[in-house]
Design a protein around this motif. Structure first.
Motif, PDB file in Angstrom:
ATOM      1  N   ASN A  87       0.838  -1.185   0.000  1.00 39.15           N
ATOM      2  CA  ASN A  87       0.000   0.000   0.000  1.00 39.15           C
ATOM      3  C   ASN A  87       0.881   1.246   0.000  1.00 39.15           C
ATOM      4  O   ASN A  87       1.794   1.361   0.830  1.00 39.15           O
ATOM      5  CB  ASN A  87      -0.910   0.028   1.232  1.00 39.15           C
ATOM      6  N   VAL A  88       0.614   2.175  -0.921  1.00 37.05           N
ATOM      7  CA  VAL A  88       1.360   3.437  -0.995  1.00 37.05           C
ATOM      8  C   VAL A  88       0.346   4.571  -0.886  1.00 37.05           C
ATOM      9  O   VAL A  88      -0.564   4.681  -1.723  1.00 37.05           O
ATOM     10  CB  VAL A  88       2.149   3.538  -2.311  1.00 37.05           C
ATOM     11  N   LYS A  89       0.499   5.437   0.145  1.00 39.03           N
ATOM     12  CA  LYS A  89      -0.526   6.452   0.403  1.00 39.03           C
ATOM     13  C   LYS A  89       0.091   7.791   0.769  1.00 39.03           C
ATOM     14  O   LYS A  89       1.051   7.870   1.539  1.00 39.03           O
ATOM     15  CB  LYS A  89      -1.437   6.008   1.558  1.00 39.03           C
ATOM     16  N   GLY A  90      -0.475   8.862   0.170  1.00 39.24           N
ATOM     17  CA  GLY A  90      -0.246  10.215   0.643  1.00 39.24           C
ATOM     18  C   GLY A  90       1.100  10.824   0.328  1.00 39.24           C
ATOM     19  O   GLY A  90       1.571  11.690   1.081  1.00 39.24           O
ATOM     20  N   ILE A  91       1.744  10.461  -0.785  1.00 34.91           N
ATOM     21  CA  ILE A  91       3.107  10.898  -1.093  1.00 34.91           C
ATOM     22  C   ILE A  91       3.115  11.695  -2.400  1.00 34.91           C
ATOM     23  O   ILE A  91       2.374  11.382  -3.338  1.00 34.91           O
ATOM     24  CB  ILE A  91       4.042   9.685  -1.205  1.00 34.91           C
ATOM     25  N   LEU A  92       3.972  12.705  -2.472  1.00 31.48           N
ATOM     26  CA  LEU A  92       4.187  13.448  -3.714  1.00 31.48           C
ATOM     27  C   LEU A  92       5.417  12.871  -4.406  1.00 31.48           C
ATOM     28  O   LEU A  92       6.524  12.922  -3.864  1.00 31.48           O
ATOM     29  CB  LEU A  92       4.385  14.935  -3.431  1.00 31.48           C
ATOM     30  N   PHE A  93       5.197  12.328  -5.620  1.00 29.43           N
ATOM     31  CA  PHE A  93       6.287  11.781  -6.426  1.00 29.43           C
ATOM     32  C   PHE A  93       6.655  12.836  -7.478  1.00 29.43           C
ATOM     33  O   PHE A  93       5.812  13.242  -8.279  1.00 29.43           O
ATOM     34  CB  PHE A  93       5.863  10.481  -7.097  1.00 29.43           C
ATOM     35  N   TYR A  94       7.937  13.236  -7.470  1.00 29.30           N
ATOM     36  CA  TYR A  94       8.341  14.371  -8.308  1.00 29.30           C
ATOM     37  C   TYR A  94       9.656  14.082  -9.028  1.00 29.30           C
ATOM     38  O   TYR A  94      10.636  13.667  -8.410  1.00 29.30           O
ATOM     39  CB  TYR A  94       8.486  15.626  -7.440  1.00 29.30           C
ATOM     40  N   ASN A  95       9.662  14.285 -10.349  1.00 26.02           N
ATOM     41  CA  ASN A  95      10.879  14.310 -11.163  1.00 26.02           C
ATOM     42  C   ASN A  95      11.594  12.959 -11.189  1.00 26.02           C
ATOM     43  O   ASN A  95      12.700  12.805 -10.660  1.00 26.02           O
ATOM     44  CB  ASN A  95      11.826  15.402 -10.667  1.00 26.02           C
ATOM     45  N   SER A  96      10.975  12.009 -11.880  1.00 26.69           N
ATOM     46  CA  SER A  96      11.658  10.749 -12.174  1.00 26.69           C
ATOM     47  C   SER A  96      12.532  10.939 -13.414  1.00 26.69           C
ATOM     48  O   SER A  96      12.584  12.024 -13.993  1.00 26.69           O
ATOM     49  CB  SER A  96      10.640   9.644 -12.443  1.00 26.69           C
ATOM     50  N   GLY A  97      13.205   9.850 -13.849  1.00 24.19           N
ATOM     51  CA  GLY A  97      13.895   9.890 -15.122  1.00 24.19           C
ATOM     52  C   GLY A  97      12.903  10.055 -16.261  1.00 24.19           C
ATOM     53  O   GLY A  97      11.697   9.823 -16.102  1.00 24.19           O
ATOM     54  N   LYS A  98      13.406  10.453 -17.436  1.00 25.06           N
ATOM     55  CA  LYS A  98      12.524  10.717 -18.576  1.00 25.06           C
ATOM     56  C   LYS A  98      12.879   9.862 -19.794  1.00 25.06           C
ATOM     57  O   LYS A  98      12.457  10.170 -20.901  1.00 25.06           O
ATOM     58  CB  LYS A  98      12.610  12.199 -18.974  1.00 25.06           C
ATOM     59  N   ASP A  99      13.640   8.797 -19.605  1.00 21.73           N
ATOM     60  CA  ASP A  99      14.054   7.955 -20.719  1.00 21.73           C
ATOM     61  C   ASP A  99      12.919   6.997 -21.070  1.00 21.73           C
ATOM     62  O   ASP A  99      12.666   6.025 -20.361  1.00 21.73           O
ATOM     63  CB  ASP A  99      15.321   7.184 -20.353  1.00 21.73           C
ATOM     64  N   MET A 100      12.217   7.274 -22.185  1.00 20.04           N
ATOM     65  CA  MET A 100      11.075   6.447 -22.566  1.00 20.04           C
ATOM     66  C   MET A 100      11.501   5.039 -22.975  1.00 20.04           C
ATOM     67  O   MET A 100      10.725   4.089 -22.856  1.00 20.04           O
ATOM     68  CB  MET A 100      10.319   7.100 -23.723  1.00 20.04           C
ATOM     69  N   SER A 101      12.730   4.879 -23.445  1.00 17.96           N
ATOM     70  CA  SER A 101      13.174   3.560 -23.925  1.00 17.96           C
ATOM     71  C   SER A 101      13.325   2.555 -22.802  1.00 17.96           C
ATOM     72  O   SER A 101      13.288   1.340 -23.039  1.00 17.96           O
ATOM     73  CB  SER A 101      14.495   3.697 -24.687  1.00 17.96           C
ATOM     74  N   VAL A 102      13.522   3.010 -21.570  1.00 19.98           N
ATOM     75  CA  VAL A 102      13.659   2.097 -20.436  1.00 19.98           C
ATOM     76  C   VAL A 102      12.500   2.260 -19.455  1.00 19.98           C
ATOM     77  O   VAL A 102      12.548   1.768 -18.332  1.00 19.98           O
ATOM     78  CB  VAL A 102      15.006   2.294 -19.709  1.00 19.98           C
ATOM     79  N   SER A 103      11.446   2.962 -19.890  1.00 18.32           N
ATOM     80  CA  SER A 103      10.212   3.098 -19.098  1.00 18.32           C
ATOM     81  C   SER A 103      10.461   3.750 -17.746  1.00 18.32           C
ATOM     82  O   SER A 103       9.919   3.306 -16.720  1.00 18.32           O
ATOM     83  CB  SER A 103       9.541   1.734 -18.909  1.00 18.32           C
ATOM     84  N   ASP A 104      11.276   4.807 -17.712  1.00 19.51           N
ATOM     85  CA  ASP A 104      11.460   5.527 -16.458  1.00 19.51           C
ATOM     86  C   ASP A 104      10.110   5.990 -15.913  1.00 19.51           C
ATOM     87  O   ASP A 104       9.305   6.582 -16.644  1.00 19.51           O
ATOM     88  CB  ASP A 104      12.351   6.751 -16.685  1.00 19.51           C
ATOM     89  N   SER A 105       9.880   5.748 -14.614  1.00 22.63           N
ATOM     90  CA  SER A 105       8.572   6.011 -14.024  1.00 22.63           C
ATOM     91  C   SER A 105       8.710   6.585 -12.624  1.00 22.63           C
ATOM     92  O   SER A 105       9.723   6.388 -11.948  1.00 22.63           O
ATOM     93  CB  SER A 105       7.770   4.702 -13.928  1.00 22.63           C
ATOM     94  N   CYS A 106       7.671   7.273 -12.198  1.00 21.91           N
ATOM     95  CA  CYS A 106       7.615   7.647 -10.783  1.00 21.91           C
ATOM     96  C   CYS A 106       7.396   6.401  -9.929  1.00 21.91           C
ATOM     97  O   CYS A 106       8.028   6.245  -8.895  1.00 21.91           O
ATOM     98  CB  CYS A 106       6.522   8.677 -10.551  1.00 21.91           C
TER      99      CYS A 106
END
Length: 406
Positions: A87-106
């Protein structure tokens, strides 16, 4: 003796409960807590900014206590979930990687029974990627996608690959590429979400037995697109002011399109190579083209719909006759001119939804300047007097005299 046993039980219970929560205050504490966590524990993040590429590999609760920001500083995933029952609750996820080829995600998920609730996402590659998972639940989150001028450089907000029995509900999604992109999945439900300024609000590919209920998509390229899928229920959705299509169906079979509203889009609904679907109780109003029908879209049950004040009610791009009515009820057409002598609410003459002037104008748009010209009016009169001259058309045998209200 019994009192001693009771005392030992109470001491043990409260001691275990106290140790089941780990409070962390900085990135180092968080990495240490994740490394040493056990199944069933809770990691409580106190207010602050946590920087790193964090991994959850136990069944835990991951919860904020205050204003909590997680960021990877623009490199890789912020949070990777490698276990189930998280369970993940109540967090601000900001500025992950942006490389679409490796599916960078928050958040990148490789587990099942994962609940992502009441979080905020911004400046992500993909906001949330759920990979080959079952029974995940994404509820009441806010997603602000990327702002790149080139849409293909943005990641999808929620990307589900090979998911089964997952639910996306009550989220707000703005910007990014596709609001929700689902491929090779089954029994995924998308309910009561709001999408704006995306490419596709909802985009299904090769996904079956899914539900799309009570969503709003506006000011996007395409509202809701279902492609190469079967047994999809699209019910009570609202698509308006989208640049191209409100609702888009390509190679869709055995699905139900019920009680949706499509307004102020270029095309209210597009149907292509789609068979054996029920299209009932929809409002298609004030679009440039109410419904665009390509070849291979016959054998659909279409009735009890309202086609109101579209510039062109239907654009028919096929060479056969199609009937749009049930055994006794058709659709309401705001441009139908007829009579109802027995007052049963059904027009006494059939309605040829598309006529020769519609075909000419859709085939040669430049001729719109002649829309009310004597030549086109004469062609319509000839078509009415000599049915053999009539171009292939969609026919409503039981046009309704009043709009349907449900």
């Amino acid at each position: 003796m019994d009192k001693i046993l009771i005392f030992i039980f109470i001491f043990f219970f409260f001691n275990v409960s106290a140790n089941s929560n780990k409070h962390v205050h900085n990135s180092y504490d968080l990495l240490l807590a994740l490394t040493n966590s056990k199944n069933g524990e809770s990691i409580i993040l106190e207010s602050g900014v946590y920087v790193g590429n964090f991994v959850i590999n136990k069944s835990i609760n991951f919860i904020s206590n205050g204003n909590v920001v997680l960021t990877s500083g623009g490199v890789g995933n912020i949070l990777t979930i490698e276990s189930s029952n998280v369970n993940v609750k109540g967090i601000l996820f900001y500025n992950s990687g942006k490389d679409m080829s490796v599916s960078d995600s928050c958040i990148f998920i490789n587990g099942s029974n994962v609940n992502i609730i009441n979080n905020f996402f911004s400046e992500c590659g993909f906001s949330l990627w759920s990979n080959e998972s079952t029974c995940n639940y994404f509820f009441n989150n806010i997603f602000i996608g990327g702002f790149d001028d080139i849409l293909s450089d943005r990641g999808n907000t929620l990307h589900l690959y090979r998911n089964i029995n997952s639910v996306i509900a009550d989220n707000f999604i703005i910007n990014g590429r596709d609001g929700v992109y689902i491929t090779n999945s089954n029994e995924v439900s998308i309910n009561r979400n709001i999408f704006t300024n995306v490419r596709f609000g909802i985009h299904y590919m090769f996904s079956n037995k899914c539900n799309v209920v009570s969503n709003i998509v506006c000011d996007s390229m395409i509202g809701i697109a279902v492609m190469y899928s079967k047994y999809v229920d699209l019910i009570n959705n609202f698509a308006y002011s989208n640049v191209t299509h409100g609702l888009f169906f390509r190679d869709v079979l055995y699905s139900r399109i019920l009680r949706n509203k499509s307004l102020y889009n270029k095309d209210g609904v597009l149907f292509g190579d789609s068979y054996f679907n029920d299209v009932i109780n929809n409002d298609i109003i004030k679009n440039n083209v109410g419904m665009k029908v390509y070849s291979g879209s016959d054998d659909n049950l279409v009735y009890d719909n309202n086609f109101i004040s579209n510039n062109l009610q239907v654009q028919f791009l096929d060479n056969r006759k199609i009937v749009w009515n049930s055994n006794s009820i058709g659709n309401f057409w705001s441009n139908y001119v007829g009579w109802d002598l027995n007052f049963d609410g059904i027009g006494d003459k059939k309605f040829y939804v598309t006529n020769i002037s519609d075909w000419i104008l859709s085939s040669y748009p430049i001729l719109k300047i002649m829309f009310n010209s004597p030549a086109l009016v004469l062609l319509q009169k000839i078509e009415n007097q000599f049915p053999s001259f009539r171009k292939f058309s969609i026919i409503d045998n039981y046009p309704l005299m009043r709009p349907i209200i449900w």
